[in-house]
Design an enzyme around this catalytic site. Structure first.
Site, mmCIF file in Angstrom:
data_model
loop_
_atom_site.group_PDB
_atom_site.id
_atom_site.type_symbol
_atom_site.label_atom_id
_atom_site.label_comp_id
_atom_site.label_asym_id
_atom_site.label_seq_id
_atom_site.Cartn_x
_atom_site.Cartn_y
_atom_site.Cartn_z
ATOM 1 N N GLU A 155 0.823 -1.204 0.000
ATOM 2 C CA GLU A 155 0.000 0.000 0.000
ATOM 3 C C GLU A 155 0.858 1.255 0.000
ATOM 4 O O GLU A 155 1.694 1.460 0.884
ATOM 5 C CB GLU A 155 -0.939 0.029 1.206
ATOM 6 N N GLU A 161 2.790 8.444 7.592
ATOM 7 C CA GLU A 161 2.493 7.091 8.058
ATOM 8 C C GLU A 161 3.516 6.055 7.609
ATOM 9 O O GLU A 161 3.404 4.889 7.966
ATOM 10 C CB GLU A 161 1.074 6.693 7.620
ATOM 11 N N ASP A 188 -4.246 3.989 -2.850
ATOM 12 C CA ASP A 188 -5.288 4.490 -1.958
ATOM 13 C C ASP A 188 -5.520 5.962 -2.290
ATOM 14 O O ASP A 188 -4.608 6.781 -2.210
ATOM 15 C CB ASP A 188 -4.811 4.331 -0.512
ATOM 16 N N TYR A 190 -6.986 8.354 -0.746
ATOM 17 C CA TYR A 190 -6.705 9.271 0.366
ATOM 18 C C TYR A 190 -5.219 9.605 0.437
ATOM 19 O O TYR A 190 -4.825 10.773 0.552
ATOM 20 C CB TYR A 190 -7.177 8.645 1.679
ATOM 21 N N HIS A 191 -4.373 8.591 0.379
ATOM 22 C CA HIS A 191 -2.928 8.811 0.457
ATOM 23 C C HIS A 191 -2.380 9.477 -0.807
ATOM 24 O O HIS A 191 -1.493 10.333 -0.735
ATOM 25 C CB HIS A 191 -2.212 7.487 0.705
ATOM 26 N N HIS A 214 -7.949 1.341 -2.787
ATOM 27 C CA HIS A 214 -8.765 1.880 -1.710
ATOM 28 C C HIS A 214 -9.406 3.189 -2.140
ATOM 29 O O HIS A 214 -8.726 4.075 -2.673
ATOM 30 C CB HIS A 214 -7.900 2.178 -0.478
ATOM 31 N N ARG A 220 -11.650 11.447 4.950
ATOM 32 C CA ARG A 220 -12.091 10.097 5.339
ATOM 33 C C ARG A 220 -13.585 10.028 5.644
ATOM 34 O O ARG A 220 -14.037 9.148 6.379
ATOM 35 C CB ARG A 220 -11.292 9.576 6.551
ATOM 36 N N GLU A 249 -12.875 2.764 2.198
ATOM 37 C CA GLU A 249 -12.216 2.794 3.502
ATOM 38 C C GLU A 249 -12.446 4.163 4.143
ATOM 39 O O GLU A 249 -12.071 5.189 3.585
ATOM 40 C CB GLU A 249 -10.719 2.527 3.358
#
Length: 306
Positions: A155, A161, A188, A190-191, A214, A220, A249
């Site tokens: 991921e 993170e 993902d 979001y990332h 994702h 979120r 997610e």
């Protein structure tokens, strides 16, 4: 020429189990799988290293509710396989080996997530040794996974993170270094919104190595209410012929455990009702994915605008 729904790719549309419950013992597992099935999801991503994870119940209940499963893992400070401490790396390798075995047992074909470093902020940049440590262990885990018919998904995660893989390009380099065919990129939204210069270009760069996706908003919360150009991402996925899972997610400390709240910095809730946000997400993804596939014959330029 018109396009019918029967001509479109039937990608599994899934949801992370922590959207619906805060842990994964038998009771919560059944609640999450039952609700996901009733809403209309075809896949649930399960937290395979949850301290209360019930392997047998997960397998039985997924069959009962007719659901596919995927597995996700996040390593900690004490199980970071990129660590310079051998004892930490050994613990991390055992966590990943266990996750692969559990995935095989419950019928999941993939273990994904931040499986190459700890999930958390580092106070320094990764070194070549950190990368080498992660690559060597993931190669062994991938060999075990391949023997069981399981893939590993790396991921791509934001700079707050992890310090190892922040872009699709980073993931592709690590996959090349690992050298195993069952290791894929896990993107993902979001990332990507944080660290990719161009999320559309990142999707194009992965092509056939993209194995998991994702879907999450910039905050979120409810899909379509943040600042991410999800429509452009869906169109790019359709353009490259992506055939893997599309997994919603979103996290709220109204549901997840205090540990997850702290690990993912869920300080400001965007929702209180997991079932309601899950219903909204499924409808959103189905609509946008259908539209993206219908329009995939139209060239998509980078930085496209909804």
């Amino acid at each position: 020429m018109s396009v019918s729904i029967h001509q479109l790719k039937n990608n599994p549309i899934g949801i992370h189990g922590y959207n619906l419950v805060g842990c994964w013992d038998r009771t919560h597992c059944e609640k999450a799988l039952k609700v996901a099935s009733q809403i209309g999801y075809s896949l649930v991503e399960v937290p395979v290293i949850d301290p209360l994870f019930d392997t047998q119940a997960t397998k039985e209940l997924a069959h009962k509710y007719g659901l596919q499963l995927s597995c996700s893992v996040g390593l900690s400070e004490s199980t970071d396989i990129s660590s310079l401490e051998e004892s930490v790396r050994k613990q991390g390798e055992q966590v990943l080996m266990t996750a692969v075995e559990r995935a095989h047992t419950i019928g999941s074909s993939i273990v994904c997530g931040v499986i190459y470093s700890k999930l958390g902020k580092y106070d320094r940049a990764a070194t070549k040794q950190n990368m080498q440590n992660s690559v060597e262990i993931l190669r062994r885990v991938a060999q075990k996974a391949q023997s069981l018919g399981v893939r590993l998904g790396l991921e791509v995660c934001n700079k707050y993170e992890t310090n190892l893989i922040n872009t699709a390009g980073d993931a592709l380099k690590m996959i090349e270094a690992i050298g195993m065919p069952n290791v894929v990129v896990h993107l993902d939204a979001y990332h990507m919104n944080i660290d990719e210069n161009d999320p559309v270009a990142a999707i194009y760069s992965c092509q056939s190595r993209l194995g998991y996706f994702h879907i999450g908003e910039s905050h979120r919360g409810y899909l379509g209410t943040g600042n991410i150009s999800l429509r452009s991402m869906f169109r790019a996925l359709a353009q490259v012929g992506y055939s893997g899972p599309l997994v919603f997610e979103s996290f709220s400390n109204a549901i997840v455990s205090p540990f997850v709240t702290q690990a993912l910095a869920i300080w400001r809730n965007q929702w209180d009702d997991g079932e309601e946000v899950a219903k909204h997400a499924l409808a959103f993804v189905q609509s946008e994915w259908f539209a993206a596939q219908k329009s995939k014959t139209t060239p998509l330029l980078s930085h496209s605008i909804d």
